[in-house]
Design a protein around this motif. Structure first.
Motif, PDB file in Angstrom:
ATOM      1  N   LEU A 286       0.918  -1.243  -0.057  1.00 59.71           N
ATOM      2  CA  LEU A 286       0.138   0.062  -0.084  1.00 59.71           C
ATOM      3  C   LEU A 286       0.821   1.291   0.035  1.00 59.71           C
ATOM      4  O   LEU A 286       1.849   1.279   0.633  1.00 59.71           O
ATOM      5  N   ILE A 287       0.512   2.149  -0.892  1.00 59.68           N
ATOM      6  CA  ILE A 287       1.198   3.417  -0.881  1.00 59.68           C
ATOM      7  C   ILE A 287       0.285   4.533  -0.272  1.00 59.68           C
ATOM      8  O   ILE A 287      -0.696   4.755  -0.704  1.00 59.68           O
ATOM      9  N   CYS A 288       0.919   5.369   0.345  1.00 57.51           N
ATOM     10  CA  CYS A 288      -0.049   6.344   1.194  1.00 57.51           C
ATOM     11  C   CYS A 288       0.810   7.790   1.356  1.00 57.51           C
ATOM     12  O   CYS A 288       2.108   7.696   1.501  1.00 57.51           O
ATOM     13  N   ALA A 289      -0.074   8.630   1.569  1.00 58.30           N
ATOM     14  CA  ALA A 289       0.560   9.923   1.804  1.00 58.30           C
ATOM     15  C   ALA A 289       0.132  10.468   3.234  1.00 58.30           C
ATOM     16  O   ALA A 289      -1.085   9.942   3.628  1.00 58.30           O
ATOM     17  N   TYR A 290       1.023  11.038   3.883  1.00 55.23           N
ATOM     18  CA  TYR A 290       0.344  11.438   5.176  1.00 55.23           C
ATOM     19  C   TYR A 290       0.958  12.762   5.554  1.00 55.23           C
ATOM     20  O   TYR A 290       2.089  13.289   5.041  1.00 55.23           O
ATOM     21  N   SER A 291       0.503  13.507   6.606  1.00 52.57           N
ATOM     22  CA  SER A 291       0.971  14.959   7.097  1.00 52.57           C
ATOM     23  C   SER A 291       1.643  14.863   8.447  1.00 52.57           C
ATOM     24  O   SER A 291       0.883  14.282   9.208  1.00 52.57           O
ATOM     25  N   GLN A 292       2.713  15.333   8.852  1.00 52.79           N
ATOM     26  CA  GLN A 292       2.953  15.641  10.302  1.00 52.79           C
ATOM     27  C   GLN A 292       3.387  17.071  10.297  1.00 52.79           C
ATOM     28  O   GLN A 292       4.316  17.635   9.623  1.00 52.79           O
ATOM     29  N   LYS A 293       2.975  18.074  11.226  1.00 52.50           N
ATOM     30  CA  LYS A 293       3.172  19.459  11.512  1.00 52.50           C
ATOM     31  C   LYS A 293       3.322  20.029  10.171  1.00 52.50           C
ATOM     32  O   LYS A 293       4.297  20.900  10.338  1.00 52.50           O
ATOM     33  N   GLY A 294       2.446  19.888   9.368  1.00 53.68           N
ATOM     34  CA  GLY A 294       2.217  20.730   8.334  1.00 53.68           C
ATOM     35  C   GLY A 294       2.802  20.154   6.716  1.00 53.68           C
ATOM     36  O   GLY A 294       2.763  20.808   5.928  1.00 53.68           O
ATOM     37  N   TYR A 296       4.037  17.044   4.264  1.00 57.10           N
ATOM     38  CA  TYR A 296       3.562  15.952   3.690  1.00 57.10           C
ATOM     39  C   TYR A 296       4.727  15.084   3.441  1.00 57.10           C
ATOM     40  O   TYR A 296       5.772  15.281   2.917  1.00 57.10           O
ATOM     41  N   HIS A 297       4.480  13.605   3.426  1.00 58.11           N
ATOM     42  CA  HIS A 297       5.351  12.489   3.100  1.00 58.11           C
ATOM     43  C   HIS A 297       4.760  11.611   2.272  1.00 58.11           C
ATOM     44  O   HIS A 297       3.443  11.416   2.568  1.00 58.11           O
ATOM     45  N   LEU A 298       5.356  10.616   1.633  1.00 56.06           N
ATOM     46  CA  LEU A 298       4.892   9.437   0.938  1.00 56.06           C
ATOM     47  C   LEU A 298       5.500   8.313   1.393  1.00 56.06           C
ATOM     48  O   LEU A 298       6.833   8.124   1.758  1.00 56.06           O
ATOM     49  N   ALA A 299       4.784   7.112   1.598  1.00 56.14           N
ATOM     50  CA  ALA A 299       5.488   6.017   2.444  1.00 56.14           C
ATOM     51  C   ALA A 299       4.728   4.824   1.891  1.00 56.14           C
ATOM     52  O   ALA A 299       3.702   4.721   0.983  1.00 56.14           O
ATOM     53  N   SER A 300       5.452   3.532   2.122  1.00 57.30           N
ATOM     54  CA  SER A 300       5.063   2.260   1.485  1.00 57.30           C
ATOM     55  C   SER A 300       4.604   1.383   2.878  1.00 57.30           C
ATOM     56  O   SER A 300       5.381   1.592   3.761  1.00 57.30           O
ATOM     57  N   LEU A 301       3.573   0.799   2.802  1.00 56.50           N
ATOM     58  CA  LEU A 301       3.162   0.047   3.758  1.00 56.50           C
ATOM     59  C   LEU A 301       2.969  -1.450   3.300  1.00 56.50           C
ATOM     60  O   LEU A 301       2.094  -1.985   2.249  1.00 56.50           O
ATOM     61  N   PHE A 311       9.256   7.396   1.991  1.00 49.13           N
ATOM     62  CA  PHE A 311      10.069   7.552   0.743  1.00 49.13           C
ATOM     63  C   PHE A 311      10.785   8.857   1.115  1.00 49.13           C
ATOM     64  O   PHE A 311      10.413   9.820   1.708  1.00 49.13           O
ATOM     65  N   ASP A 312      12.331   9.246   0.678  1.00 52.56           N
ATOM     66  CA  ASP A 312      12.801  10.256   0.903  1.00 52.56           C
ATOM     67  C   ASP A 312      12.557  11.343  -0.608  1.00 52.56           C
ATOM     68  O   ASP A 312      13.375  11.040  -1.614  1.00 52.56           O
ATOM     69  N   LEU A 313      11.603  12.039  -0.536  1.00 57.28           N
ATOM     70  CA  LEU A 313      11.070  12.927  -1.436  1.00 57.28           C
ATOM     71  C   LEU A 313      11.352  14.339  -1.198  1.00 57.28           C
ATOM     72  O   LEU A 313      11.199  14.817   0.082  1.00 57.28           O
ATOM     73  N   VAL A 342       2.637  14.401 -10.702  1.00 57.52           N
ATOM     74  CA  VAL A 342       3.829  14.024 -11.168  1.00 57.52           C
ATOM     75  C   VAL A 342       3.777  12.541 -10.989  1.00 57.52           C
ATOM     76  O   VAL A 342       2.572  11.729 -10.695  1.00 57.52           O
ATOM     77  N   GLN A 343       4.637  11.659 -11.643  1.00 55.21           N
ATOM     78  CA  GLN A 343       4.615  10.367 -11.727  1.00 55.21           C
ATOM     79  C   GLN A 343       5.910   9.705 -11.055  1.00 55.21           C
ATOM     80  O   GLN A 343       7.110  10.061 -11.369  1.00 55.21           O
ATOM     81  N   PHE A 344       5.827   8.893 -10.055  1.00 58.26           N
ATOM     82  CA  PHE A 344       6.905   8.374  -9.025  1.00 58.26           C
ATOM     83  C   PHE A 344       7.092   6.933  -9.466  1.00 58.26           C
ATOM     84  O   PHE A 344       6.074   5.991  -9.320  1.00 58.26           O
ATOM     85  N   ASP A 345       8.265   6.549  -9.836  1.00 55.44           N
ATOM     86  CA  ASP A 345       8.496   5.198 -10.073  1.00 55.44           C
ATOM     87  C   ASP A 345       8.936   4.412  -8.835  1.00 55.44           C
ATOM     88  O   ASP A 345       9.751   4.537  -8.418  1.00 55.44           O
ATOM     89  N   LEU A 346       8.158   3.206  -8.469  1.00 52.65           N
ATOM     90  CA  LEU A 346       8.311   2.472  -7.295  1.00 52.65           C
ATOM     91  C   LEU A 346       9.657   1.715  -7.194  1.00 52.65           C
ATOM     92  O   LEU A 346      10.147   1.494  -6.156  1.00 52.65           O
ATOM     93  N   VAL A 347      10.173   1.425  -8.261  1.00 52.92           N
ATOM     94  CA  VAL A 347      11.370   0.454  -8.436  1.00 52.92           C
ATOM     95  C   VAL A 347      12.642   1.419  -8.509  1.00 52.92           C
ATOM     96  O   VAL A 347      13.502   1.244  -7.763  1.00 52.92           O
ATOM     97  N   THR A 348      12.677   2.631  -9.467  1.00 53.36           N
ATOM     98  CA  THR A 348      13.785   3.477  -9.573  1.00 53.36           C
ATOM     99  C   THR A 348      13.707   4.575  -8.362  1.00 53.36           C
ATOM    100  O   THR A 348      14.646   5.071  -7.934  1.00 53.36           O
TER     101      THR A 348
END
Length: 642
Positions: A286-294, A296-301, A311-313, A342-348
């Motif tokens: 599962l790929i998700c976005a979330y926010s902390q203290k204003g 946003y971040h993208l992560a994999s679960l 992810f480091d974005l 944008v398009q984010f490649d999960l492999v690269t």
């Protein structure tokens, strides 16, 4: 080249109002159908069109002239179209009917019932129909009737009623087998961020729904984005712990499992349909976005081990997440770049820009970067915002001079401002203004407790946060306490009017379609928000005293500083008579006041020419009030009593 010394506000900026509006588009509504990527674009002429990028990576407009893809369900729209089965179904703004279109062909009328509005459609391929939220304005009742209905894809169908009885519905979603439907429902006086219910039901042979199961939610639990995984499990977001977190339904025993509990927001306030913060790359990813203290971040679960890996974005803002195997599409921006699809490649783990809202034309040496700010406010609380100092490589302020401050108050009030590059902020900072963009009490992104600080306190807690943010910056010696202005639209406009009426801090303000009469708003606004004020202020008319006490129009004798009012004349949410009343009252009292109106505009302007005029009018107004010279020619605004 040495910077030139000049008064703050008079700096020559490389950004024009055209750069802010005429050269930009709005991006939302990402959808995927096979190898085709779709999104919707709001254009400077006020139209919204659907754009399709096919497998050859070429993008083309699908919506022909004469059509405008925009639904009026809940008045705020979203979920305006569906891309499925090689075609699209969309709501047309002018008649609110749905149309069906195959790429390369003209749209064909799909629904034919006048007085109906549609949103958030999905395809039920097994039954040859679409399932959609319908808002019925034909019953003669005081408010329209909302329901979930199905409409055969062959068209010429009045629709089969599937679910009714609740005040509101959203997010109908089919499981992969097409045998069960999940949806959200809620009732007055709740807004969807207060409390919603997540339901599931199976189809019967006649295409109706059988026994219904309440999965989660209630009057004090907000559910966001139910979505089925590829292996048929139901995932969703709930704020039952005080934070919008990820959960899944264990159907075998009826329990709900928390997947990655944390003090972060995976959900958002559902002002519009079609919002999405997560999706599935596979049954176990599962790929998700979330926010902390204003931010946003993208992560994999990993849905098996529950391993959570961010992810480091470089993104500070992420929305409208859509996921397919190996790829993620979303709207993102950063502190130095405006938002883009944008398009984010999960492999690269590489990001590719598909479409920008506008080209980046500002040299970084002119760019003011958002600085997160926490400051003390009333009753021992802490409030949040982002501070932007004035920045222009060609200019510095005069000796011993501090910059004027423009406090921005976002709309909603259940909303949020984010630390993303915006020409609308850089317009001010490159001219020598400092900007404080406030996430006052009631804003999202900081948990339910922060959101509910505004319960019963609208016009008090939010305004206090704006005032205390300005006071904090004055006390830090970074802005000029004698040149403070406040601006905002809708609920932010209300904060402007309250701050100018009930406090003696600001020297000028701008209200964009702001509320001046809470009682009139409670009586006259549309269904979706017709009970919003029950929670923000109190039940009406039982607590009419509060409505009168917090309405600037009833305390006009306390307002003693210049004000510019900017209003769309077709606004169904904040009727223009409210701005007109404030203008008339201030003009009679002899205060400097300006009133700028736009025919054909509603709640939030869509035409670039009108947005441009409004921005320049506001800046011109401050130049006259704060007495600095303009660095460029600008159409004057008539200012009464100046």
């Amino acid at each position: 080249m040495a910077s030139q010394m000049a008064t703050y506000g008079s700096w020559k900026s490389p950004i024009t109002a055209d750069d802010v509006f005429a050269k930009s588009v709005g991006l939302r509504g990402i959808q995927l159908d096979g190898d085709r990527l779709y999104w919707s674009e709001s254009r400077p002429d006020g139209r919204t069109v659907i754009v399709c990028r096919s497998s050859d990576q070429q993008a083309m407009d699908l919506t022909p002239a004469g059509y405008n893809v925009r639904t009026r369900v809940h008045e705020y729209g979203g979920g305006d179209y569906l891309a499925a089965g090689g075609g699209i179904y969309f709501s047309n703004f002018a008649d609110q009917q749905m149309y069906r279109q195959v790429p390369g062909a003209e749209p064909e009328l799909f629904t034919r019932l006048p007085g109906m509005r549609y949103a958030d459609a999905i395809l039920d391929e097994a039954h040859g129909r679409i399932i959609v939220v319908r808002e019925d304005h034909t019953t003669g009742a005081s408010q329209p009737v909302n329901a979930l209905v199905s409409i055969r894809t062959t068209g010429n169908d009045e629709g089969q009623l599937l679910v009714s009885g609740n005040d509101f519905y959203a997010t109908p979603r089919l499981n992969p087998e097409g045998t069960r439907l999940a949806w959200l429902a809620w009732n007055h006086p709740n807004m969807p961020w207060d409390g919603t219910e997540l339901w599931v039901a199976e189809w019967l042979a006649d295409g109706s729904l059988g026994r219904r199961t309440l999965v989660a939610g209630g009057k004090a639990e907000s559910i966001f984005q139910p979505q089925w995984s590829p292996d048929g499990m139901l995932y969703f977001i709930s704020d039952r712990t005080g934070w919008w977190n990820l959960y899944r339904w264990q159907e075998q025993n009826g329990s709900v499992e928390a997947l990655c509990p944390m003090e972060a927001e995976f959900g958002e306030p559902q002002w519009k349909f079609g919002m999405s913060t997560f999706g599935f790359a596979s049954a176990d990813k599962l790929i998700c976005a979330y926010s902390q203290k204003g931010y946003y971040h993208l992560a994999s679960l990993d849905t098996r081990t529950l391993n959570f890996q961010p992810f480091d974005l470089p993104c500070t803002v992420i929305s409208n997440v859509r996921v397919v195997p190996g790829q993620v599409f979303f709207i993102a921006g950063s502190a130095t770049e405006p938002v883009a699809l944008v398009q984010f490649d999960l492999v690269t783990e590489q990001i590719k820009v598909v479409r920008r809202v506008q080209e980046i034309t500002l040299d970084p040496s002119y760019c003011s970067i958002a600085q997160p700010l926490e400051f003390p406010t009333d009753e021992g609380f802490t409030a949040h915002g982002f501070f932007y100092p004035p920045k222009n490589r060609d200019f510095i302020g005069m000796p011993e001079e501090l910059p004027p401050l423009l406090v921005m108050s976002h709309g909603g009030p259940t909303g949020v401002t984010l630390p993303v590059f915006r020409y609308s902020i850089q317009y001010w900072t490159t001219r020598g203004f400092a900007v404080l963009d406030v996430n006052y009490a009631g804003s999202t992104g900081y948990g339910r407790a922060y959101r509910e600080r505004l319960k019963g306190q609208w016009g008090i807690a939010d305004v206090a946060d704006c005032v205390n943010g300005a006071r904090h910056l004055v006390s830090q010696g970074v802005v000029d306490g004698s040149r403070l202005a406040i601006t905002g639209g809708s609920a932010g406009g209300y904060a402007t009017l309250c701050a100018l009426t009930f406090f003696k801090l600001f020297r000028a303000g701008a209200s964009y379609y702001g509320v001046s009469d809470l009682e009139a708003l409670a009586r006259d606004t549309h269904k979706f928000e017709s009970r919003y004020l029950d929670g923000l202020v109190g039940a009406y008319p039982e607590r009419r005293d509060l409505y009168l006490a917090r309405s600037p129009i009833h305390h006009i004798e306390q307002l003693a500083c210049p004000l510019i009012l900017i209003q769309g004349l077709d606004d169904p949410i904040v009727p223009p008579n409210q701005s007109q009343m404030m203008f008339d009252a201030l003009r009679t009292r002899g205060l400097p006041v300006a009133y700028v109106t736009f025919a054909g505009e509603q709640h939030g302007f869509v035409k670039a020419e009108n947005n441009k005029r409004a921005l320049e009018a506001e800046f011109y107004f401050y130049s006259r009030i704060f007495k600095f010279e303009l660095a460029e020619e600008m159409a004057p605004v008539p200012i009464e009593n100046l």
